[in-house]
Design an enzyme around this catalytic site. Structure first.
Site, PDB file in Angstrom:
ATOM      1  N   HIS A  43      -4.397   1.442   7.679  1.00 46.62           N
ATOM      2  CA  HIS A  43      -3.025   1.987   7.714  1.00 46.62           C
ATOM      3  C   HIS A  43      -2.871   3.114   6.690  1.00 46.62           C
ATOM      4  O   HIS A  43      -2.345   4.187   7.004  1.00 46.62           O
ATOM      5  CB  HIS A  43      -2.039   0.838   7.441  1.00 46.62           C
ATOM      6  CG  HIS A  43      -0.606   1.252   7.343  1.00 46.62           C
ATOM      7  ND1 HIS A  43       0.367   0.808   8.218  1.00 46.62           N
ATOM      8  CD2 HIS A  43       0.040   2.073   6.461  1.00 46.62           C
ATOM      9  CE1 HIS A  43       1.532   1.356   7.884  1.00 46.62           C
ATOM     10  NE2 HIS A  43       1.372   2.113   6.820  1.00 46.62           N
ATOM     11  N   GLU A  44      -3.347   2.860   5.474  1.00 41.59           N
ATOM     12  CA  GLU A  44      -3.168   3.860   4.400  1.00 41.59           C
ATOM     13  C   GLU A  44      -4.043   5.093   4.635  1.00 41.59           C
ATOM     14  O   GLU A  44      -3.606   6.214   4.378  1.00 41.59           O
ATOM     15  CB  GLU A  44      -3.459   3.236   3.028  1.00 41.59           C
ATOM     16  CG  GLU A  44      -2.547   2.066   2.640  1.00 41.59           C
ATOM     17  CD  GLU A  44      -1.066   2.365   2.781  1.00 41.59           C
ATOM     18  OE1 GLU A  44      -0.636   3.516   2.601  1.00 41.59           O
ATOM     19  OE2 GLU A  44      -0.305   1.424   3.099  1.00 41.59           O
ATOM     20  N   CYS A  54       5.887  -0.186   7.398  1.00 42.00           N
ATOM     21  CA  CYS A  54       5.554   0.957   6.550  1.00 42.00           C
ATOM     22  C   CYS A  54       6.786   1.329   5.726  1.00 42.00           C
ATOM     23  O   CYS A  54       7.899   1.374   6.261  1.00 42.00           O
ATOM     24  CB  CYS A  54       5.133   2.132   7.433  1.00 42.00           C
ATOM     25  SG  CYS A  54       4.703   3.611   6.505  1.00 42.00           S
ATOM     26  N   LEU A  55       6.587   1.609   4.451  1.00 39.43           N
ATOM     27  CA  LEU A  55       7.716   1.979   3.585  1.00 39.43           C
ATOM     28  C   LEU A  55       8.401   3.257   4.068  1.00 39.43           C
ATOM     29  O   LEU A  55       9.566   3.480   3.775  1.00 39.43           O
ATOM     30  CB  LEU A  55       7.237   2.177   2.144  1.00 39.43           C
ATOM     31  CG  LEU A  55       6.767   0.917   1.408  1.00 39.43           C
ATOM     32  CD1 LEU A  55       6.189   1.290   0.049  1.00 39.43           C
ATOM     33  CD2 LEU A  55       7.898  -0.087   1.255  1.00 39.43           C
ATOM     34  N   HIS A 103      -2.440   7.486   6.896  1.00 44.18           N
ATOM     35  CA  HIS A 103      -1.436   8.356   6.271  1.00 44.18           C
ATOM     36  C   HIS A 103      -2.066   9.660   5.772  1.00 44.18           C
ATOM     37  O   HIS A 103      -1.421  10.708   5.790  1.00 44.18           O
ATOM     38  CB  HIS A 103      -0.787   7.656   5.065  1.00 44.18           C
ATOM     39  CG  HIS A 103       0.373   6.768   5.422  1.00 44.18           C
ATOM     40  ND1 HIS A 103       1.514   7.231   6.036  1.00 44.18           N
ATOM     41  CD2 HIS A 103       0.579   5.444   5.209  1.00 44.18           C
ATOM     42  CE1 HIS A 103       2.365   6.226   6.200  1.00 44.18           C
ATOM     43  NE2 HIS A 103       1.829   5.128   5.709  1.00 44.18           N
ATOM     44  N   GLN A 123       3.299   9.821   1.117  1.00 43.17           N
ATOM     45  CA  GLN A 123       4.573   9.090   1.119  1.00 43.17           C
ATOM     46  C   GLN A 123       5.433   9.366  -0.108  1.00 43.17           C
ATOM     47  O   GLN A 123       6.597   8.974  -0.146  1.00 43.17           O
ATOM     48  CB  GLN A 123       4.326   7.577   1.228  1.00 43.17           C
ATOM     49  CG  GLN A 123       3.688   7.181   2.549  1.00 43.17           C
ATOM     50  CD  GLN A 123       3.502   5.687   2.612  1.00 43.17           C
ATOM     51  OE1 GLN A 123       2.516   5.156   2.128  1.00 43.17           O
ATOM     52  NE2 GLN A 123       4.481   4.988   3.184  1.00 43.17           N
ATOM     53  N   GLY A 133       0.845  -1.188   0.000  1.00 45.17           N
ATOM     54  CA  GLY A 133       0.000   0.000   0.000  1.00 45.17           C
ATOM     55  C   GLY A 133       0.875   1.230   0.000  1.00 45.17           C
ATOM     56  O   GLY A 133       2.004   1.202   0.513  1.00 45.17           O
TER      57      GLY A 133
HETATM   58 NI    NI Z   1       2.679   3.236   5.646  1.00 42.19          NI
END
Ligand code: NI
Length: 189
Positions: free
Chosen positions: A141-142, A99-100, A145, A50, A45
């Site tokens: 989660h997304e 998370c990236l 963000h 991000q 995701g």
């Molecule tokens: Ni994330």
């Protein structure tokens, strides 16, 4: 085009993102770039903040998780302006999450097992659907963000304390990543 992923410490990750209006320029290219960026960094995701863009867009490609979660085979979702409703009396389940934007860490996070969301697709058609299980977790989660929330905000105080130094290193640019990132220049202290 592969875009750099903004790491923990970048202010854009803490902003509330703005809604996308119809006619937003080059939206389809942006979405394609987000999918490409996510896939080269092995993410499932990615939210627009991000990649440094404070807009309410999320892309999800959960197919790589199909060995652990067969129901995720072929699941791809583009969410524009998603609105999340927690299902009433929803129970929470705790699982490891990463998370990236926070490379090298994963922590147990409690999330609702079932959520209903409404969103627009890339052609601005409206959708509403209920999701469960790991996909519901990815969506939560997304969507976090888009409100400037990171999963590490949702872990226990003791876990927060335990990862504090690692988090600080990421914010200070002292982290190596396999994918292209945007981070603070390493500062000597
Ligand atoms: Ni994330």
């Amino acid at each position: 085009m592969i875009l750099p992923i903004y790491l923990y410490g970048q202010p854009v990750l803490r902003k509330e993102a703005e809604e996308i209006e119809p006619g937003y320029p080059n939206l389809k290219q942006l979405i394609a770039d987000m999918y490409e960026t996510m896939s080269q960094s092995d993410g499932v995701g990615l939210a627009a903040p991000q990649i440094g863009l404070s807009k309410r867009i999320v892309v999800i490609d959960a197919d790589v998780l199909k060995e652990s979660f067969p129901e995720l085979a072929g699941v791809k979702l583009t969410l524009i302006n998603p609105e999340l409703d927690i299902i009433e009396d929803g129970k929470k389940v705790t699982r490891e999450e990463g998370c990236l934007s926070i490379p090298g860490l994963s922590e147990p996070v409690a999330r609702y097992e079932k959520v209903r969301i409404n969103w627009l697709d890339e052609d601005f058609n409206e959708h509403e659907q209920t999701f469960e299980g790991f996909l519901a977790r990815i969506i939560q989660h997304e969507c976090d963000h888009l409100d400037g929330i990171l999963y590490t905000d949702r872990i226990s105080p003791i876990r927060k304390q335990l990862i504090r130094n690692k988090m600080r290193n990421i914010a200070d640019g002292k982290v190596n990543c396999e994918y292209k990132v945007k981070q603070q220049k390493h500062q000597k202290r």
